[in-house]
Write a protein that holds these residues in place. Structure first.
Motif, PDB file in Angstrom:
ATOM      1  N   ARG A 228      -2.703  -5.415   8.441  1.00 40.15           N
ATOM      2  CA  ARG A 228      -1.555  -5.042   7.612  1.00 40.15           C
ATOM      3  C   ARG A 228      -0.267  -5.235   8.413  1.00 40.15           C
ATOM      4  NH1 ARG A 228      -2.144   0.704   5.024  1.00 40.15           N
ATOM      5  NH2 ARG A 228      -2.262   1.305   7.223  1.00 40.15           N
TER       6      ARG A 228
ATOM      7  N   ASP B 116      -1.154  -6.510   2.829  1.00 37.93           N
ATOM      8  CA  ASP B 116      -1.850  -5.248   2.614  1.00 37.93           C
ATOM      9  C   ASP B 116      -3.276  -5.289   3.165  1.00 37.93           C
ATOM     10  OD1 ASP B 116      -3.190  -6.863   0.823  1.00 37.93           O
ATOM     11  OD2 ASP B 116      -2.411  -5.884  -0.972  1.00 37.93           O
TER      12      ASP B 116
ATOM     13  N   PHE C 237       3.247  -1.316   3.570  1.00 39.54           N
ATOM     14  CA  PHE C 237       2.261  -2.384   3.474  1.00 39.54           C
ATOM     15  C   PHE C 237       1.796  -2.613   2.031  1.00 39.54           C
ATOM     16  CE2 PHE C 237       1.714  -0.164   7.603  1.00 39.54           C
ATOM     17  CZ  PHE C 237       2.318  -1.140   8.390  1.00 39.54           C
ATOM     18  N   THR C 238       2.537  -2.056   1.098  1.00 42.13           N
ATOM     19  CA  THR C 238       2.287  -2.286  -0.323  1.00 42.13           C
ATOM     20  C   THR C 238       3.518  -2.968  -0.911  1.00 42.13           C
ATOM     21  OG1 THR C 238       0.878  -0.334  -0.491  1.00 42.13           O
ATOM     22  CG2 THR C 238       1.765  -1.231  -2.536  1.00 42.13           C
TER      23      THR C 238
END
Length: 208
Positions: A68, A84, A193-194
């Protein structure tokens, strides 16, 4: 040179190259394995084969093992790359475009994955050489497979902290990334990380 140093130097010369390479891989693994998260400011330069600067950029990056990362270029133009662990999203606000592609888990194609610190992956995929000058340790990684995105990768640690990454491709073009204000193993919000695709942008989905 004293007798002791001469003996040590001679012993190093007699060591098999494979032993030296394994030593380099083991030492690099020792430095990478403790890294769970990593964040830093960065300055990136792309240089041609003669050393002339083609491009320069700066920004901030965050990484969390395994796989990530969030790479945000702030200048000269804004760009965001987010993984992600399964997909990579490249957002170019100026073009109002997002490119989505599966994360290539091969470390020879995704150098950021080296920070996962897998000894097996290092020794399987690279010949590793180490040299030290003062507190700086530089590791040169030569991919063993011809199916790779770069010809050579260098990682430099200063006082055991990653400070420089350099990649050279088959044309001699070099990408040099210097890290500053490093924070290692500090908490990082998972939301980094989204990636949420903005409304109204063009979405390009690529497959491997």
């Amino acid at each position: 040179m004293t007798p002791t140093r001469l003996a040590t130097f001679g012993f190093a010369l007699m060591m098999p190259l494979t032993a030296l390479a394994n030593e380099g891989a083991e030492r690099l693994t020792q430095l990478l394995e403790p890294i769970n998260t990593y964040q830093a400011d960065f300055e990136q330069q792309i240089l041609d084969g003669s050393g002339q600067r083609l491009q320069q950029a700066s920004g901030h990056m965050w990484l969390s093992r395994p796989g990530r990362f969030h790479w945000e270029v702030e200048s000269p133009y804004r760009q965001v790359v987010v993984s992600d662990g399964e997909d990579i999203y490249l957002h170019d606000p100026d073009l109002e475009q997002v490119t989505v592609q599966p994360l290539d888990t091969r470390v020879t194609h995704t150098p950021a994955l080296l920070l996962s610190g897998s000894a097996d992956e290092l020794t399987k995929n690279y010949d590793v050489e180490r040299r030290q000058q003062g507190t700086a340790e530089t590791f040169t990684l030569d991919p063993r497979s011809p199916d790779t995105l770069f010809e050579e990768l260098q990682l430099t640690f200063y006082a055991e902290e990653l400070g420089m990454l350099q990649m050279t491709d088959s044309t001699g073009q070099r990408t040099a990334i210097a890290f500053d204000n490093v924070e290692q193993n500090a908490p990082i919000d998972d939301s980094l990380f989204t990636f949420e695709i903005p409304d109204g942008v063009d979405v390009i989905r690529e497959t491997q």
